[in-house]
Write a protein that holds these residues in place. Structure first.
Motif, PDB file in Angstrom:
ATOM      1  N   THR A 110       0.951  -0.721   0.092  1.00  0.00           N
ATOM      2  CA  THR A 110      -0.305  -0.333  -0.191  1.00  0.00           C
ATOM      3  C   THR A 110       0.845   1.299  -0.072  1.00  0.00           C
ATOM      4  OG1 THR A 110      -1.776  -1.034   1.221  1.00  0.00           O
ATOM      5  CG2 THR A 110      -1.894   1.414   1.126  1.00  0.00           C
ATOM      6  N   VAL A 111       0.685   2.133  -0.938  1.00  0.00           N
ATOM      7  CA  VAL A 111       1.858   3.080  -1.250  1.00  0.00           C
ATOM      8  C   VAL A 111       0.777   4.979  -1.360  1.00  0.00           C
ATOM      9  CG1 VAL A 111       3.718   4.307  -2.409  1.00  0.00           C
ATOM     10  CG2 VAL A 111       3.179   1.642  -2.346  1.00  0.00           C
ATOM     11  N   ILE A 112       0.613   4.989  -0.086  1.00  0.00           N
ATOM     12  CA  ILE A 112       0.044   5.957   0.156  1.00  0.00           C
ATOM     13  C   ILE A 112       0.792   7.674  -1.011  1.00  0.00           C
ATOM     14  CG2 ILE A 112       0.058   9.290   1.216  1.00  0.00           C
ATOM     15  CD1 ILE A 112       0.245   7.418   3.950  1.00  0.00           C
ATOM     16  N   ARG A 113      -0.313   7.986  -2.036  1.00  0.00           N
ATOM     17  CA  ARG A 113       0.095   8.510  -3.175  1.00  0.00           C
ATOM     18  C   ARG A 113       1.294   9.989  -2.564  1.00  0.00           C
ATOM     19  NH1 ARG A 113      -4.700   8.827  -7.772  1.00  0.00           N
ATOM     20  NH2 ARG A 113      -3.431  10.078  -8.215  1.00  0.00           N
ATOM     21  N   SER A 114       1.754  10.245  -3.809  1.00  0.00           N
ATOM     22  CA  SER A 114       2.051  11.941  -3.542  1.00  0.00           C
ATOM     23  C   SER A 114       1.450  12.693  -3.724  1.00  0.00           C
ATOM     24  CB  SER A 114       3.898  12.106  -3.738  1.00  0.00           C
ATOM     25  OG  SER A 114       3.864  12.082  -5.510  1.00  0.00           O
ATOM     26  N   SER A 115       0.742  12.917  -4.733  1.00  0.00           N
ATOM     27  CA  SER A 115      -0.718  13.836  -5.100  1.00  0.00           C
ATOM     28  C   SER A 115      -1.211  14.058  -3.901  1.00  0.00           C
ATOM     29  CB  SER A 115      -0.818  13.496  -6.615  1.00  0.00           C
ATOM     30  OG  SER A 115      -2.160  12.207  -6.070  1.00  0.00           O
ATOM     31  N   GLY A 116      -1.930  13.394  -3.310  1.00  0.00           N
ATOM     32  CA  GLY A 116      -2.865  13.391  -2.119  1.00  0.00           C
ATOM     33  C   GLY A 116      -3.673  12.347  -1.741  1.00  0.00           C
ATOM     34  N   THR A 117      -3.546  12.003  -0.002  1.00  0.00           N
ATOM     35  CA  THR A 117      -4.601  10.756   0.326  1.00  0.00           C
ATOM     36  C   THR A 117      -5.355  11.566   1.318  1.00  0.00           C
ATOM     37  OG1 THR A 117      -3.656   8.851   1.946  1.00  0.00           O
ATOM     38  CG2 THR A 117      -2.890  10.491   2.431  1.00  0.00           C
ATOM     39  N   ILE A 118      -6.312  10.169   1.530  1.00  0.00           N
ATOM     40  CA  ILE A 118      -7.642  10.326   2.322  1.00  0.00           C
ATOM     41  C   ILE A 118      -7.507   9.799   3.912  1.00  0.00           C
ATOM     42  CG2 ILE A 118     -10.354   9.744   2.528  1.00  0.00           C
ATOM     43  CD1 ILE A 118     -10.047  11.019   0.176  1.00  0.00           C
ATOM     44  N   ILE A 119      -7.928  10.955   4.637  1.00  0.00           N
ATOM     45  CA  ILE A 119      -7.811  10.890   6.294  1.00  0.00           C
ATOM     46  C   ILE A 119      -9.280  10.791   6.208  1.00  0.00           C
ATOM     47  CG2 ILE A 119      -6.999  12.163   8.099  1.00  0.00           C
ATOM     48  CD1 ILE A 119      -4.618  10.866   6.559  1.00  0.00           C
ATOM     49  N   SER A 120      -9.440   9.407   7.285  1.00  0.00           N
ATOM     50  CA  SER A 120     -10.172   9.620   8.155  1.00  0.00           C
ATOM     51  C   SER A 120     -10.733   9.477   9.151  1.00  0.00           C
ATOM     52  CB  SER A 120     -11.136   8.229   7.299  1.00  0.00           C
ATOM     53  OG  SER A 120     -11.250   8.309   5.613  1.00  0.00           O
ATOM     54  N   VAL A 121     -11.362   9.372   9.940  1.00  0.00           N
ATOM     55  CA  VAL A 121     -12.169   9.645  11.331  1.00  0.00           C
ATOM     56  C   VAL A 121     -13.383   8.369  11.720  1.00  0.00           C
ATOM     57  CG1 VAL A 121     -12.650  10.019  13.833  1.00  0.00           C
ATOM     58  CG2 VAL A 121     -10.654  10.505  11.981  1.00  0.00           C
ATOM     59  N   SER A 122     -13.797   7.558  12.219  1.00  0.00           N
ATOM     60  CA  SER A 122     -14.719   7.101  12.484  1.00  0.00           C
ATOM     61  C   SER A 122     -15.385   7.283  13.557  1.00  0.00           C
ATOM     62  CB  SER A 122     -15.043   5.510  12.049  1.00  0.00           C
ATOM     63  OG  SER A 122     -14.899   5.729  10.759  1.00  0.00           O
ATOM     64  N   LEU A 123     -16.223   7.071  14.363  1.00  0.00           N
ATOM     65  CA  LEU A 123     -17.403   7.333  15.580  1.00  0.00           C
ATOM     66  C   LEU A 123     -18.903   6.827  15.505  1.00  0.00           C
ATOM     67  CD1 LEU A 123     -17.623  11.313  15.887  1.00  0.00           C
ATOM     68  CD2 LEU A 123     -17.407  10.619  13.781  1.00  0.00           C
ATOM     69  N   SER A 124     -19.168   6.669  15.981  1.00  0.00           N
ATOM     70  CA  SER A 124     -20.441   6.166  16.345  1.00  0.00           C
ATOM     71  C   SER A 124     -21.466   7.209  17.514  1.00  0.00           C
ATOM     72  CB  SER A 124     -20.057   4.771  17.579  1.00  0.00           C
ATOM     73  OG  SER A 124     -19.899   3.637  16.807  1.00  0.00           O
ATOM     74  N   LEU A 125     -22.295   7.973  17.082  1.00  0.00           N
ATOM     75  CA  LEU A 125     -23.522   8.782  17.277  1.00  0.00           C
ATOM     76  C   LEU A 125     -24.868   7.923  18.054  1.00  0.00           C
ATOM     77  CD1 LEU A 125     -22.537  11.694  16.063  1.00  0.00           C
ATOM     78  CD2 LEU A 125     -21.725  11.109  18.520  1.00  0.00           C
ATOM     79  N   GLY A 126     -25.415   8.290  19.010  1.00  0.00           N
ATOM     80  CA  GLY A 126     -26.710   7.656  19.606  1.00  0.00           C
ATOM     81  C   GLY A 126     -27.829   8.124  18.262  1.00  0.00           C
ATOM     82  N   TYR A 127     -28.925   7.486  18.281  1.00  0.00           N
ATOM     83  CA  TYR A 127     -30.441   7.894  17.127  1.00  0.00           C
ATOM     84  C   TYR A 127     -30.863   9.323  17.424  1.00  0.00           C
ATOM     85  CZ  TYR A 127     -29.693   3.505  15.344  1.00  0.00           C
ATOM     86  OH  TYR A 127     -29.144   2.019  13.911  1.00  0.00           O
ATOM     87  N   ASP A 128     -30.364   9.668  18.928  1.00  0.00           N
ATOM     88  CA  ASP A 128     -31.656  10.668  18.919  1.00  0.00           C
ATOM     89  C   ASP A 128     -30.915  12.218  18.665  1.00  0.00           C
ATOM     90  OD1 ASP A 128     -28.732  10.398  20.361  1.00  0.00           O
ATOM     91  OD2 ASP A 128     -29.478  11.996  22.113  1.00  0.00           O
ATOM     92  N   ILE A 129     -30.380  11.845  17.624  1.00  0.00           N
ATOM     93  CA  ILE A 129     -29.712  13.433  16.772  1.00  0.00           C
ATOM     94  C   ILE A 129     -30.179  13.195  15.907  1.00  0.00           C
ATOM     95  CG2 ILE A 129     -27.501  14.814  16.760  1.00  0.00           C
ATOM     96  CD1 ILE A 129     -26.405  14.164  19.028  1.00  0.00           C
ATOM     97  N   HIS A 130     -30.031  13.993  14.759  1.00  0.00           N
ATOM     98  CA  HIS A 130     -30.125  14.153  13.185  1.00  0.00           C
ATOM     99  C   HIS A 130     -29.425  13.613  12.283  1.00  0.00           C
ATOM    100  CE1 HIS A 130     -32.093  14.627   8.647  1.00  0.00           C
ATOM    101  NE2 HIS A 130     -32.818  13.906   9.405  1.00  0.00           N
ATOM    102  N   HIS A 131     -29.003  13.220  11.091  1.00  0.00           N
ATOM    103  CA  HIS A 131     -27.611  12.289  10.529  1.00  0.00           C
ATOM    104  C   HIS A 131     -27.203  14.056  10.260  1.00  0.00           C
ATOM    105  CE1 HIS A 131     -29.542  12.636   7.245  1.00  0.00           C
ATOM    106  NE2 HIS A 131     -30.094  11.942   7.612  1.00  0.00           N
TER     107      HIS A 131
END
Length: 340
Positions: free
Chosen positions: A156-177
Protein backbone atom coordinates in the motif's frame (compact mmCIF):
# COMPACT_ATOMS: atom_id res chain seq x y z
CA UNK A 1 65.71 -25.16 -17.97
CA UNK A 2 67.57 -21.99 -18.82
CA UNK A 3 66.80 -18.53 -17.49
CA UNK A 4 65.60 -17.43 -20.90
CA UNK A 5 63.07 -20.24 -21.02
CA UNK A 6 61.85 -19.39 -17.50
CA UNK A 7 61.39 -15.78 -18.46
CA UNK A 8 59.64 -16.76 -21.67
CA UNK A 9 57.28 -19.13 -19.83
CA UNK A 10 56.47 -16.86 -16.88
CA UNK A 11 56.49 -13.50 -18.66
CA UNK A 12 52.78 -13.79 -19.70
CA UNK A 13 51.85 -14.65 -16.10
CA UNK A 14 53.75 -11.68 -14.72
CA UNK A 15 52.31 -9.37 -17.36
CA UNK A 16 48.78 -10.61 -16.57
CA UNK A 17 49.32 -10.08 -12.84
CA UNK A 18 50.63 -6.56 -13.40
CA UNK A 19 47.77 -5.61 -15.75
CA UNK A 20 45.03 -6.91 -13.46
CA UNK A 21 46.72 -5.40 -10.40
CA UNK A 22 46.62 -2.02 -12.10
CA UNK A 23 43.00 -2.56 -13.18
CA UNK A 24 41.90 -3.59 -9.68
CA UNK A 25 43.74 -0.64 -8.13
CA UNK A 26 42.18 1.74 -10.65
CA UNK A 27 38.71 0.29 -10.08
CA UNK A 28 39.13 0.50 -6.30
CA UNK A 29 40.21 4.14 -6.61
CA UNK A 30 37.32 5.03 -8.90
CA UNK A 31 34.63 3.17 -6.94
CA UNK A 32 35.66 3.84 -3.34
CA UNK A 33 38.15 6.72 -3.28
CA UNK A 34 37.16 9.00 -6.12
CA UNK A 35 33.46 8.86 -5.15
CA UNK A 36 33.53 8.63 -1.40
CA UNK A 37 30.58 7.58 0.73
CA UNK A 38 28.43 6.12 -2.03
CA UNK A 39 25.57 5.23 0.30
CA UNK A 40 24.21 1.84 1.30
CA UNK A 41 22.33 1.33 -1.96
CA UNK A 42 25.52 1.45 -4.08
CA UNK A 43 28.10 -0.19 -1.79
CA UNK A 44 27.08 -3.75 -2.66
CA UNK A 45 27.05 -3.02 -6.39
CA UNK A 46 30.60 -1.70 -6.24
CA UNK A 47 31.77 -4.61 -4.11
CA UNK A 48 30.20 -7.03 -6.58
CA UNK A 49 32.08 -5.37 -9.45
CA UNK A 50 35.34 -5.73 -7.53
CA UNK A 51 34.60 -9.42 -6.87
CA UNK A 52 33.90 -10.10 -10.55
CA UNK A 53 37.11 -8.31 -11.56
CA UNK A 54 39.08 -10.42 -9.06
CA UNK A 55 37.57 -13.65 -10.43
CA UNK A 56 38.47 -12.57 -13.95
CA UNK A 57 42.05 -11.97 -12.80
CA UNK A 58 42.28 -15.46 -11.26
CA UNK A 59 40.99 -17.13 -14.42
CA UNK A 60 43.35 -15.08 -16.61
CA UNK A 61 46.35 -16.04 -14.47
CA UNK A 62 45.40 -19.73 -14.62
CA UNK A 63 45.08 -19.57 -18.42
CA UNK A 64 48.53 -17.99 -18.80
CA UNK A 65 50.32 -20.42 -16.44
CA UNK A 66 53.01 -22.56 -18.13
CA UNK A 67 51.15 -25.83 -17.50
CA UNK A 68 49.63 -28.50 -19.67
CA UNK A 69 46.16 -28.11 -21.13
CA UNK A 70 44.82 -30.96 -19.02
CA UNK A 71 46.09 -29.43 -15.77
CA UNK A 72 44.70 -26.06 -16.77
CA UNK A 73 41.28 -27.61 -17.40
CA UNK A 74 41.38 -29.34 -14.02
CA UNK A 75 42.22 -26.10 -12.19
CA UNK A 76 39.45 -24.20 -13.96
CA UNK A 77 37.03 -27.03 -13.19
CA UNK A 78 38.05 -26.89 -9.53
CA UNK A 79 37.44 -23.14 -9.41
CA UNK A 80 34.03 -23.63 -11.00
CA UNK A 81 33.23 -26.43 -8.56
CA UNK A 82 34.15 -24.27 -5.57
CA UNK A 83 31.98 -21.39 -6.82
CA UNK A 84 29.09 -23.77 -7.53
CA UNK A 85 29.40 -25.22 -4.04
CA UNK A 86 29.34 -21.79 -2.46
CA UNK A 87 26.25 -20.88 -4.44
CA UNK A 88 24.56 -24.20 -3.65
CA UNK A 89 25.21 -24.09 0.09
CA UNK A 90 24.29 -20.44 0.46
CA UNK A 91 20.69 -19.57 1.29
CA UNK A 92 18.31 -19.42 -1.64
CA UNK A 93 16.68 -16.35 -0.08
CA UNK A 94 19.75 -14.33 -1.03
CA UNK A 95 19.13 -14.88 -4.72
CA UNK A 96 15.38 -14.45 -4.40
CA UNK A 97 15.94 -11.11 -2.67
CA UNK A 98 18.49 -10.13 -5.31
CA UNK A 99 16.12 -10.95 -8.18
CA UNK A 100 13.25 -9.23 -6.39
CA UNK A 101 15.39 -6.11 -5.91
CA UNK A 102 16.31 -6.08 -9.60
CA UNK A 103 12.66 -6.51 -10.55
CA UNK A 104 11.58 -3.63 -8.32
CA UNK A 105 14.17 -1.39 -9.98
CA UNK A 106 12.24 -1.87 -13.24
CA UNK A 107 8.68 -1.74 -11.90
CA UNK A 108 9.28 1.16 -9.46
CA UNK A 109 6.26 0.52 -7.18
CA UNK A 110 7.42 3.28 -4.82
CA UNK A 111 10.18 5.83 -4.39
CA UNK A 112 12.40 7.01 -1.57
CA UNK A 113 10.36 9.10 0.86
CA UNK A 114 6.99 7.46 0.07
CA UNK A 115 4.71 6.11 2.79
CA UNK A 116 4.16 2.37 2.34
CA UNK A 117 2.41 -0.41 4.27
CA UNK A 118 3.50 -4.05 3.95
CA UNK A 119 1.61 -6.48 6.18
CA UNK A 120 1.85 -4.99 9.68
CA UNK A 121 4.69 -2.58 8.82
CA UNK A 122 4.01 1.07 8.00
CA UNK A 123 6.50 3.88 7.46
CA UNK A 124 8.46 6.03 5.01
CA UNK A 125 11.03 4.57 2.65
CA UNK A 126 14.59 5.61 3.47
CA UNK A 127 16.65 3.28 1.26
CA UNK A 128 16.03 0.81 -1.57
CA UNK A 129 18.81 -1.78 -1.70
CA UNK A 130 19.40 -4.87 -3.80
CA UNK A 131 18.45 -7.22 -0.95
CA UNK A 132 16.07 -5.24 1.24
CA UNK A 133 14.14 -2.02 1.58
CA UNK A 134 14.53 0.12 4.69
CA UNK A 135 11.57 2.05 6.10
CA UNK A 136 11.31 4.42 9.06
CA UNK A 137 8.26 3.69 11.24
CA UNK A 138 6.05 5.95 13.34
CA UNK A 139 8.29 5.17 16.35
CA UNK A 140 11.39 6.37 14.44
CA UNK A 141 12.60 2.79 14.14
CA UNK A 142 14.38 1.55 11.02
CA UNK A 143 13.04 -1.74 9.63
CA UNK A 144 14.74 -3.64 6.80
CA UNK A 145 12.12 -5.52 4.76
CA UNK A 146 13.45 -8.22 2.40
CA UNK A 147 12.67 -7.56 -1.24
CA UNK A 148 11.17 -11.04 -1.62
CA UNK A 149 8.56 -10.08 0.99
CA UNK A 150 7.69 -6.97 -1.01
CA UNK A 151 7.24 -9.03 -4.17
CA UNK A 152 4.99 -11.67 -2.59
CA UNK A 153 2.76 -9.28 -0.62
CA UNK A 154 0.54 -6.37 -1.52
CA UNK A 155 2.15 -2.96 -1.00
CA UNK A 156 0.00 0.00 0.00
CA UNK A 157 1.60 3.25 -1.18
CA UNK A 158 0.31 6.68 -0.19
CA UNK A 159 0.21 8.78 -3.35
CA UNK A 160 2.35 11.89 -3.33
CA UNK A 161 -0.52 13.83 -4.95
CA UNK A 162 -2.68 13.36 -1.86
CA UNK A 163 -4.36 10.79 0.37
CA UNK A 164 -7.68 10.39 2.17
CA UNK A 165 -7.74 10.92 5.95
CA UNK A 166 -10.72 9.35 7.73
CA UNK A 167 -12.13 9.14 11.25
CA UNK A 168 -15.02 6.90 12.36
CA UNK A 169 -17.24 7.42 15.43
CA UNK A 170 -20.59 6.23 16.76
CA UNK A 171 -23.41 8.52 17.96
CA UNK A 172 -26.94 7.92 19.19
CA UNK A 173 -30.16 7.90 17.19
CA UNK A 174 -31.48 10.93 19.12
CA UNK A 175 -29.47 13.35 16.92
CA UNK A 176 -30.41 13.88 13.28
CA UNK A 177 -27.73 12.82 10.83
CA UNK A 178 -27.83 16.14 8.90
CA UNK A 179 -26.58 18.01 11.97
CA UNK A 180 -23.80 15.49 12.54
CA UNK A 181 -22.67 15.67 8.91
CA UNK A 182 -22.47 19.46 9.03
CA UNK A 183 -20.33 19.45 12.19
CA UNK A 184 -18.03 16.69 10.95
CA UNK A 185 -17.40 18.54 7.67
CA UNK A 186 -16.66 21.66 9.69
CA UNK A 187 -14.04 19.76 11.70
CA UNK A 188 -12.42 18.44 8.51
CA UNK A 189 -12.26 21.93 6.99
CA UNK A 190 -10.62 23.30 10.15
CA UNK A 191 -7.86 20.72 9.80
CA UNK A 192 -7.28 21.72 6.18
CA UNK A 193 -8.72 18.71 4.34
CA UNK A 194 -10.01 19.29 0.82
CA UNK A 195 -13.56 18.30 -0.26
CA UNK A 196 -14.66 16.59 2.99
CA UNK A 197 -17.51 14.08 2.86
CA UNK A 198 -19.44 12.01 5.43
CA UNK A 199 -20.64 8.41 5.10
CA UNK A 200 -22.97 6.49 7.40
CA UNK A 201 -21.25 3.11 7.54
CA UNK A 202 -23.45 1.21 10.01
CA UNK A 203 -26.85 1.35 11.70
CA UNK A 204 -26.27 -0.49 14.96
CA UNK A 205 -28.67 -1.53 17.68
CA UNK A 206 -27.86 1.49 19.81
CA UNK A 207 -25.85 3.89 17.64
CA UNK A 208 -25.09 5.17 14.15
CA UNK A 209 -21.54 4.92 12.83
CA UNK A 210 -20.30 7.97 10.90
CA UNK A 211 -17.12 8.27 8.88
CA UNK A 212 -15.69 11.69 8.02
CA UNK A 213 -13.09 11.76 5.22
CA UNK A 214 -11.16 14.42 3.36
CA UNK A 215 -8.29 14.83 0.92
CA UNK A 216 -4.90 15.67 2.41
CA UNK A 217 -2.57 17.19 -0.19
CA UNK A 218 0.53 17.41 2.04
CA UNK A 219 1.03 13.69 2.68
CA UNK A 220 4.14 14.29 4.77
CA UNK A 221 1.94 15.41 7.69
CA UNK A 222 -0.41 12.43 7.61
CA UNK A 223 0.14 11.51 11.28
CA UNK A 224 -0.33 15.03 12.61
CA UNK A 225 -3.35 15.69 10.41
CA UNK A 226 -5.10 12.51 11.53
CA UNK A 227 -4.53 13.42 15.19
CA UNK A 228 -5.75 16.99 14.60
CA UNK A 229 -8.87 15.64 12.90
CA UNK A 230 -9.71 13.61 16.00
CA UNK A 231 -9.24 16.70 18.17
CA UNK A 232 -11.40 18.94 15.99
CA UNK A 233 -14.16 16.33 15.76
CA UNK A 234 -14.28 16.25 19.57
CA UNK A 235 -14.33 20.04 19.80
CA UNK A 236 -17.01 20.54 17.15
CA UNK A 237 -19.35 17.97 18.69
CA UNK A 238 -18.81 18.96 22.31
CA UNK A 239 -19.17 22.67 21.57
CA UNK A 240 -22.58 21.89 20.06
CA UNK A 241 -23.73 19.86 23.09
CA UNK A 242 -23.33 16.49 21.37
CA UNK A 243 -22.02 13.84 23.72
CA UNK A 244 -19.74 11.04 22.46
CA UNK A 245 -20.31 8.07 24.75
CA UNK A 246 -20.70 4.34 24.40
CA UNK A 247 -24.32 3.09 24.11
CA UNK A 248 -24.03 1.28 27.44
CA UNK A 249 -22.94 4.42 29.29
CA UNK A 250 -25.66 6.49 27.67
CA UNK A 251 -28.39 4.04 28.62
CA UNK A 252 -27.23 3.98 32.23
CA UNK A 253 -27.23 7.70 32.80
CA UNK A 254 -30.01 8.72 30.38
CA UNK A 255 -32.67 11.04 31.70
CA UNK A 256 -33.68 14.70 31.58
CA UNK A 257 -32.14 15.59 34.97
CA UNK A 258 -28.79 13.84 34.51
CA UNK A 259 -25.70 15.98 34.03
CA UNK A 260 -24.15 15.69 30.59
CA UNK A 261 -20.61 14.26 30.42
CA UNK A 262 -19.14 16.72 27.95
CA UNK A 263 -15.63 18.09 28.36
CA UNK A 264 -15.43 21.83 27.67
CA UNK A 265 -13.21 22.87 24.75
CA UNK A 266 -10.72 25.62 25.63
CA UNK A 267 -9.82 28.24 23.10
CA UNK A 268 -6.94 27.17 20.90
CA UNK A 269 -3.95 29.46 20.96
CA UNK A 270 -2.10 29.82 17.70
CA UNK A 271 1.66 29.59 18.06
CA UNK A 272 4.17 30.85 15.55
CA UNK A 273 6.38 27.78 15.86
CA UNK A 274 4.80 24.35 16.15
CA UNK A 275 6.56 21.03 16.47
CA UNK A 276 5.30 18.58 13.85
CA UNK A 277 5.58 14.90 14.71
CA UNK A 278 6.70 13.98 11.19
CA UNK A 279 9.77 16.24 11.49
CA UNK A 280 11.03 14.06 14.34
CA UNK A 281 9.69 10.63 13.38
CA UNK A 282 10.63 10.52 9.69
CA UNK A 283 13.84 12.57 9.73
CA UNK A 284 15.93 10.03 7.81
CA UNK A 285 13.19 9.40 5.26
CA UNK A 286 12.78 13.14 4.71
CA UNK A 287 16.52 13.57 4.20
CA UNK A 288 16.61 10.63 1.77
CA UNK A 289 13.73 12.06 -0.25
CA UNK A 290 15.37 15.48 -0.43
CA UNK A 291 18.62 13.89 -1.60
CA UNK A 292 16.79 12.00 -4.35
CA UNK A 293 15.17 15.21 -5.57
CA UNK A 294 18.45 17.15 -5.46
CA UNK A 295 20.29 14.42 -7.38
CA UNK A 296 17.59 14.34 -10.07
CA UNK A 297 17.69 18.12 -10.48
CA UNK A 298 21.50 18.19 -10.64
CA UNK A 299 21.60 15.38 -13.21
CA UNK A 300 19.15 17.30 -15.43
CA UNK A 301 21.24 20.44 -15.13
CA UNK A 302 24.42 18.49 -15.96
CA UNK A 303 22.84 17.04 -19.10
CA UNK A 304 21.74 20.49 -20.25
CA UNK A 305 25.20 21.97 -19.65
CA UNK A 306 26.92 19.11 -21.51
CA UNK A 307 24.64 19.67 -24.49
CA UNK A 308 25.43 23.38 -24.42
CA UNK A 309 29.15 22.61 -24.12
CA UNK A 310 29.19 20.69 -27.41
CA UNK A 311 27.86 23.70 -29.34
CA UNK A 312 29.31 26.56 -27.27
CA UNK A 313 32.00 29.00 -28.40
CA UNK A 314 35.50 28.93 -26.98
CA UNK A 315 34.74 31.96 -24.82
CA UNK A 316 31.74 30.24 -23.19
CA UNK A 317 33.27 26.78 -22.84
CA UNK A 318 35.43 27.73 -19.85
CA UNK A 319 32.45 29.04 -17.87
CA UNK A 320 30.30 26.03 -18.77
CA UNK A 321 33.07 23.60 -17.79
CA UNK A 322 33.41 25.34 -14.43
CA UNK A 323 29.66 25.04 -13.87
CA UNK A 324 29.84 21.32 -14.70
CA UNK A 325 32.65 20.84 -12.17
CA UNK A 326 30.63 22.65 -9.50
CA UNK A 327 27.56 20.51 -10.14
CA UNK A 328 29.63 17.30 -10.05
CA UNK A 329 31.08 18.37 -6.71
CA UNK A 330 27.57 18.94 -5.38
CA UNK A 331 26.59 15.45 -6.52
CA UNK A 332 29.49 13.96 -4.56
CA UNK A 333 28.40 15.75 -1.41
CA UNK A 334 24.79 14.60 -1.80
CA UNK A 335 25.91 10.94 -1.96
CA UNK A 336 27.15 11.01 1.62
CA UNK A 337 25.50 8.42 3.94
CA UNK A 338 22.33 9.49 5.71
CA UNK A 339 23.62 8.28 9.07
CA UNK A 340 26.59 10.65 8.93
Amino acid sequence: MSVEQLIENWLPVIATLVIFALLISLANWLLFTRFKNPGNENVFTRQLLMLLLTLMAIVAVVVTLPISEGTETQILSLIGLVLSGLLAFSSTTIFSNLMAGAMMRFTQPFRTGDFIRVQQHFGRVTERGLFDCEIQTENRELIAIPNSLLIHNAITVIRSSGTIISVSLSLGYDIHHSKIEKLLKQAAEQVGLEDPFVHITELGNFSVTYKISGLLLDVKNVLTTRSNLYCHVLDCLHNNDIEIMSPTFVSQHAGPDVERKIAPSPKRQKTSAQTVAEDIVFDKAEQAEQQEKQKSELVIQLDELKQRLSTADKADKTAIEQQILNLEEQLKQIKQPLEE
